[in-house]
Design a protein around this motif. Sequence first.
Motif, PDB file in Angstrom:
ATOM      1  N   PHE A  10     -24.567  -4.978  30.209  1.00  0.00           N
ATOM      2  CA  PHE A  10     -23.108  -4.629  29.773  1.00  0.00           C
ATOM      3  C   PHE A  10     -22.671  -3.075  29.908  1.00  0.00           C
ATOM      4  CE2 PHE A  10     -24.464  -8.523  27.523  1.00  0.00           C
ATOM      5  CZ  PHE A  10     -23.411  -9.232  27.967  1.00  0.00           C
ATOM      6  N   THR A  11     -21.628  -2.869  30.014  1.00  0.00           N
ATOM      7  CA  THR A  11     -21.245  -1.473  30.140  1.00  0.00           C
ATOM      8  C   THR A  11     -21.283  -0.746  28.891  1.00  0.00           C
ATOM      9  OG1 THR A  11     -18.928  -2.101  30.024  1.00  0.00           O
ATOM     10  CG2 THR A  11     -19.781  -1.902  32.244  1.00  0.00           C
ATOM     11  N   SER A  12     -21.267   0.513  28.758  1.00  0.00           N
ATOM     12  CA  SER A  12     -21.586   1.258  27.437  1.00  0.00           C
ATOM     13  C   SER A  12     -20.355   1.168  26.530  1.00  0.00           C
ATOM     14  CB  SER A  12     -21.709   2.714  27.903  1.00  0.00           C
ATOM     15  OG  SER A  12     -20.614   3.334  28.252  1.00  0.00           O
ATOM     16  N   ASN A  13     -19.197   0.785  27.089  1.00  0.00           N
ATOM     17  CA  ASN A  13     -18.154   0.652  25.995  1.00  0.00           C
ATOM     18  C   ASN A  13     -17.967  -0.959  25.558  1.00  0.00           C
ATOM     19  OD1 ASN A  13     -17.484  -0.747  28.427  1.00  0.00           O
ATOM     20  ND2 ASN A  13     -15.269  -0.030  28.372  1.00  0.00           N
ATOM     21  N   CYS A  14     -19.099  -1.601  25.816  1.00  0.00           N
ATOM     22  CA  CYS A  14     -19.454  -2.960  24.893  1.00  0.00           C
ATOM     23  C   CYS A  14     -19.859  -2.753  23.794  1.00  0.00           C
ATOM     24  CB  CYS A  14     -20.015  -3.907  25.792  1.00  0.00           C
ATOM     25  SG  CYS A  14     -19.092  -4.292  27.462  1.00  0.00           S
ATOM     26  N   ARG A  15     -19.165  -3.806  22.713  1.00  0.00           N
ATOM     27  CA  ARG A  15     -19.795  -3.651  21.497  1.00  0.00           C
ATOM     28  C   ARG A  15     -20.257  -5.002  21.051  1.00  0.00           C
ATOM     29  NH1 ARG A  15     -15.300  -0.761  18.417  1.00  0.00           N
ATOM     30  NH2 ARG A  15     -14.163  -1.599  19.953  1.00  0.00           N
ATOM     31  N   HIS A 111     -10.943  -9.594  26.503  1.00  0.00           N
ATOM     32  CA  HIS A 111     -11.851  -8.641  26.141  1.00  0.00           C
ATOM     33  C   HIS A 111     -13.121  -9.472  25.561  1.00  0.00           C
ATOM     34  CE1 HIS A 111      -8.872  -5.781  26.390  1.00  0.00           C
ATOM     35  NE2 HIS A 111      -8.176  -6.312  25.438  1.00  0.00           N
ATOM     36  N   LEU A 113     -16.409 -10.842  26.369  1.00  0.00           N
ATOM     37  CA  LEU A 113     -17.459 -11.076  27.397  1.00  0.00           C
ATOM     38  C   LEU A 113     -18.431 -12.218  27.189  1.00  0.00           C
ATOM     39  CD1 LEU A 113     -18.158  -7.561  28.485  1.00  0.00           C
ATOM     40  CD2 LEU A 113     -16.423  -8.955  29.293  1.00  0.00           C
ATOM     41  N   TRP A 126     -18.078  -7.806  23.031  1.00  0.00           N
ATOM     42  CA  TRP A 126     -16.568  -7.461  23.034  1.00  0.00           C
ATOM     43  C   TRP A 126     -16.297  -6.007  23.926  1.00  0.00           C
ATOM     44  CZ3 TRP A 126     -12.076  -9.581  21.514  1.00  0.00           C
ATOM     45  CH2 TRP A 126     -10.915  -8.799  21.385  1.00  0.00           C
ATOM     46  N   GLN A 127     -15.262  -6.194  24.848  1.00  0.00           N
ATOM     47  CA  GLN A 127     -15.010  -4.709  25.702  1.00  0.00           C
ATOM     48  C   GLN A 127     -13.585  -4.627  25.367  1.00  0.00           C
ATOM     49  OE1 GLN A 127     -14.975  -5.235  30.068  1.00  0.00           O
ATOM     50  NE2 GLN A 127     -16.461  -3.441  30.251  1.00  0.00           N
ATOM     51  N   TYR A 155     -23.288  -1.342  18.544  1.00  0.00           N
ATOM     52  CA  TYR A 155     -24.533  -1.753  19.070  1.00  0.00           C
ATOM     53  C   TYR A 155     -25.323  -2.437  18.596  1.00  0.00           C
ATOM     54  CZ  TYR A 155     -22.438   1.826  22.510  1.00  0.00           C
ATOM     55  OH  TYR A 155     -21.440   2.305  23.094  1.00  0.00           O
TER      56      TYR A 155
END
Length: 230
Positions: A10-15, A111, A113, A126-127, A155
């Motif tokens: 996942f991209t770094s902005n995913c939580r 949003h 994922l 969540w993104q 994270y």
Amino acid sequence: MATQLRGMRFTSNCRLFKFAVTSMFTLIPVQKAIDTMYEIVVKAGMSFDFEDDFEKLILLRVERNLCQFGGKTYEFLGGLPMGRPLSSLIADVFMDRLERWVLKQSRDSRHVLLWYRFMNNILCIWQGSDHDVKTFHDDLHFDSNISFTLKHGEYEVNYLDPPIKLIQDGISDNMRTPVFSVYRKPTFTGLVEIRSWTLRHNMINEILKKNFLSEPKNEDHVLCFSIGGG
């Protein structure tokens, strides 16, 4: 869930977020849940006689919500009887319908994922922004009987006790991979005592079969689990 997440990045902005249904069994709208089950039976093409008998039997099994405590019998005016196998099924059918509606109708569901629910606990990757997740959280309250709590994990979040983290892997592209660890209580000593000889014997046999008697496995497949210490 671990199998589904294996190898995902996942991209770094995913939580990570955790949703939980408040007092699910005692607040499930029973008639709505049974109507949903009846609809599923109808769509399955069952006969009218079967459909009617099915609904009558379900209603008969849940019409009285009784429990015993301290030698006394109590009756709850709503919800499902806790501890009965049928209650879990009915609650799961209702929650599945509610989730499908929200994930389809809410504009902020784009949003989401990953959405993984076990009973009343939900793990979400969540993104999106904090405002978006708040709006989505409001949309989850589609049915006035059901309410959800929300925990921001960024994270890392504890889901059914085991901590789940999104960490940067060895590839330098700023992507993150889900990893798991075993939750240990602060009093954990690192020792596990198996009191039953039969249980110990069976466990040893299973370990031998799994690690030494099975066919060689492809070493390229790595399971993202990290066993934490005490």
